[in-house]
Write a protein that holds these residues in place. Structure first.
Motif, short mmCIF file in Angstrom:
data_model
loop_
_atom_site.label_atom_id
_atom_site.label_comp_id
_atom_site.label_asym_id
_atom_site.label_seq_id
_atom_site.Cartn_x
_atom_site.Cartn_y
_atom_site.Cartn_z
N LEU A 11 53.13 44.37 39.82
CA LEU A 11 52.71 44.44 41.23
C LEU A 11 51.51 45.36 41.38
O LEU A 11 50.58 45.06 42.14
CB LEU A 11 53.86 44.92 42.10
CG LEU A 11 55.05 43.95 42.25
CD1 LEU A 11 56.17 44.61 43.03
CD2 LEU A 11 54.61 42.66 42.93
N TYR A 12 51.51 46.47 40.66
CA TYR A 12 50.37 47.39 40.70
C TYR A 12 49.09 46.70 40.23
O TYR A 12 48.03 46.84 40.84
CB TYR A 12 50.67 48.61 39.82
CG TYR A 12 49.50 49.54 39.62
CD1 TYR A 12 49.05 50.36 40.66
CD2 TYR A 12 48.84 49.61 38.40
CE1 TYR A 12 47.98 51.21 40.49
CE2 TYR A 12 47.77 50.45 38.22
CZ TYR A 12 47.34 51.26 39.27
OH TYR A 12 46.26 52.09 39.09
N GLU A 13 49.20 45.96 39.15
CA GLU A 13 48.03 45.27 38.61
C GLU A 13 47.49 44.22 39.58
O GLU A 13 46.29 43.92 39.59
CB GLU A 13 48.39 44.62 37.27
CG GLU A 13 48.67 45.65 36.17
CD GLU A 13 49.36 45.06 34.95
OE1 GLU A 13 49.66 43.83 34.98
OE2 GLU A 13 49.60 45.79 33.98
N ALA A 14 48.38 43.66 40.42
CA ALA A 14 47.96 42.64 41.38
C ALA A 14 47.19 43.23 42.56
O ALA A 14 46.54 42.48 43.31
CB ALA A 14 49.18 41.87 41.90
N LEU A 15 47.23 44.55 42.73
CA LEU A 15 46.53 45.17 43.86
C LEU A 15 45.03 44.89 43.83
O LEU A 15 44.39 44.78 44.87
CB LEU A 15 46.76 46.69 43.86
CG LEU A 15 48.18 47.18 44.17
CD1 LEU A 15 48.21 48.69 44.16
CD2 LEU A 15 48.67 46.63 45.50
N SER A 16 44.46 44.77 42.64
CA SER A 16 43.02 44.54 42.53
C SER A 16 42.61 43.19 43.09
O SER A 16 41.42 42.96 43.36
CB SER A 16 42.59 44.65 41.06
OG SER A 16 43.22 43.64 40.28
N GLN A 17 43.58 42.29 43.29
CA GLN A 17 43.28 40.95 43.81
C GLN A 17 43.38 40.88 45.33
O GLN A 17 43.05 39.86 45.92
CB GLN A 17 44.23 39.94 43.18
CG GLN A 17 44.19 39.91 41.66
CD GLN A 17 45.34 39.10 41.08
OE1 GLN A 17 45.84 38.17 41.70
NE2 GLN A 17 45.78 39.46 39.88
N VAL A 18 43.86 41.94 45.96
CA VAL A 18 44.00 41.94 47.42
C VAL A 18 42.62 42.05 48.06
O VAL A 18 41.82 42.93 47.72
CB VAL A 18 44.91 43.10 47.88
CG1 VAL A 18 44.98 43.13 49.42
CG2 VAL A 18 46.30 42.94 47.30
N ASP A 19 42.33 41.16 49.00
CA ASP A 19 41.06 41.16 49.73
C ASP A 19 41.09 42.25 50.80
O ASP A 19 41.89 42.20 51.74
CB ASP A 19 40.86 39.78 50.37
CG ASP A 19 39.52 39.65 51.08
OD1 ASP A 19 38.80 40.66 51.22
OD2 ASP A 19 39.19 38.53 51.52
N MET A 20 40.21 43.23 50.66
CA MET A 20 40.19 44.36 51.59
C MET A 20 39.03 44.27 52.58
O MET A 20 38.78 45.20 53.35
CB MET A 20 40.08 45.66 50.80
CG MET A 20 41.20 45.89 49.80
SD MET A 20 42.77 46.23 50.61
CE MET A 20 42.48 47.91 51.18
N ILE B 230 47.26 50.73 51.31
CA ILE B 230 47.04 49.65 52.28
C ILE B 230 47.16 48.30 51.59
O ILE B 230 47.79 47.37 52.11
CB ILE B 230 45.65 49.82 52.95
CG1 ILE B 230 45.66 51.10 53.82
CG2 ILE B 230 45.29 48.60 53.78
CD1 ILE B 230 44.31 51.51 54.32
N ALA B 231 46.59 48.19 50.39
CA ALA B 231 46.71 46.94 49.62
C ALA B 231 48.17 46.69 49.24
O ALA B 231 48.65 45.54 49.26
CB ALA B 231 45.84 47.01 48.37
N ALA B 232 48.90 47.75 48.89
CA ALA B 232 50.31 47.61 48.53
C ALA B 232 51.14 47.14 49.72
O ALA B 232 52.06 46.34 49.57
CB ALA B 232 50.85 48.94 48.00
N SER B 233 50.81 47.61 50.92
CA SER B 233 51.49 47.15 52.12
C SER B 233 51.26 45.66 52.33
O SER B 233 52.20 44.92 52.66
CB SER B 233 51.01 47.95 53.33
OG SER B 233 51.54 47.42 54.53
N ALA B 234 50.02 45.22 52.15
CA ALA B 234 49.72 43.79 52.28
C ALA B 234 50.52 42.98 51.26
O ALA B 234 51.11 41.95 51.59
CB ALA B 234 48.22 43.57 52.10
N LEU B 235 50.55 43.46 50.04
CA LEU B 235 51.26 42.74 48.98
C LEU B 235 52.75 42.65 49.29
O LEU B 235 53.38 41.61 49.08
CB LEU B 235 51.02 43.45 47.65
CG LEU B 235 51.35 42.65 46.38
CD1 LEU B 235 50.48 41.41 46.28
CD2 LEU B 235 51.16 43.54 45.14
#
Length: 336
Positions: free
Chosen positions: A222-231, A264-269
């Motif tokens: 899940l941590y590694e997926a944070l880089s894919q979140v559109d901010m 913030i990205a983790a919240s979205a995920l």
């Protein structure tokens, strides 16, 4: 979103739901635990003893399969010695001229999830090592530079530190949350759930034996997926929010402001989105330097969160409740 990520998120949500069903009035803290674990940022809990902090963190670690040396917990005092935290010196190796090394198995340098109770009471030798472990995930073991597998650490303290020499360590805890004894109106629920926990302890001989639901490997994915979140959609409102927070006199360094983007990205995920929106700013309620800043942060953050229904499961406390907790904190400090 990939099915594997959805599976890991579903497992983590089960952990959150179980903890919420076990502990009374700790929903916000549990949400912060899960979000901090995904973002791999550290969380500080401020509040009086006896408010289930240790029990909550331990169960979270067990549900995340971090039991076999992957979870480290310790109550620190000014008399705590480094070997209690980092492991004893390897005397045999030292006698053979191999240098001064510590045996770190099942100690903090080998932990994936750590709970450091009364973290600011440690002596300087331990505090200095904490800085590199928490910030760089590095432990200097003699002449060796060892990588620490720490996902995140939770610190606890009765009071916010005021000493300047503790400022650097305090800053390592990106989010801070105030917790207190359960209010009177919820005592009946506390009574019921608390007695169930005591019955469980009696049956297990005080040894928690919770079955794991997810794993630290799942948290890592899940941590590694944070880089894919559109901010991109939060860039402008986030700049405004940071300016508003700083205008209230709340210290928020550039380093912390950037690191908070991971939360913030983790919240979205966690809400099964790969696009962040201002509703994910709820974590900004917990960037205070002093608990008295809580009402100001809620006033700033709530307008951003309002209207985003997919963040509705967040435990949003009323301003009156926060003010009541602050009064309790002031009374507690007055008794010291």
């Amino acid at each position: 979103m990939q099915q594997q990520l959805l599976d890991h998120l579903g497992e983590l949500e089960q952990v959150v739901d179980l903890l919420k069903a076990t502990f009374v009035a700790k929903d916000e803290l549990i949400e912060l635990l899960a979000t901090s674990a995904i973002a791999q940022e550290h969380l500080l809990i401020v509040g009086p003893p006896g408010t289930a902090k240790s029990e909550l963190i331990k169960r979270f670690a067990l549900y995340c399969r971090a039991e076999d040396g992957g979870y480290f917990e310790y109550l620190l005092t000014r008399f705590t010695e480094p070997n209690e935290i980092f492991g004893p010196v390897n005397i045999a190796a030292f006698r053979e001229g191999e240098g001064l090394f510590r045996q770190t198995e099942r100690m903090l340098p080998q932990a994936q999830i750590a709970f450091l109770d009364e973290v600011f009471k440690a002596n300087s030798a331990i505090l200095n090592a904490f800085l590199t472990i928490l910030n760089e995930r590095i432990f200097y073991n003699g002449s060796q530079r060892e990588k620490v597998p720490l996902i995140f650490a939770v610190g606890a303290t009765n009071n916010v530190p005021e000493e300047s020499d503790l400022a650097a360590l305090y800053d390592r805890f990106l989010l801070r949350v105030w917790t207190d004894n359960v209010e009177e109106s919820l005592f009946g629920e506390l009574y019921q759930r608390g007695w169930l926990l005591e019955q469980e302890r009696i049956a297990s001989g005080y040894r928690l034996q919770e079955q794991p639901i997810t794993s630290t490997k799942g948290l890592q994915r899940l941590y590694e997926a944070l880089s894919q979140v559109d901010m991109s959609q939060v860039a402008a409102p986030y700049r405004t929010a940071v300016r508003q927070i700083r205008a209230e006199g709340i210290q928020l360094s550039d380093r912390r402001a950037i690191k908070l983007l991971k939360l913030i990205a983790a919240s979205a995920l966690r809400n099964r989105r790969m696009i962040a929106n201002p509703g994910d700013f709820w974590v900004l309620r917990h960037v205070w330097n002093d608990p008295e800043q809580l009402p100001h942060l809620q006033t700033i953050v709530d307008p951003y969160v309002t209207g985003h229904s997919d963040n509705g499961h967040r435990a949003e406390r009323l301003l009156a409740q926060i003010e009541a907790e602050l009064q309790g904190l002031a009374l507690g400090q007055a008794r010291l």
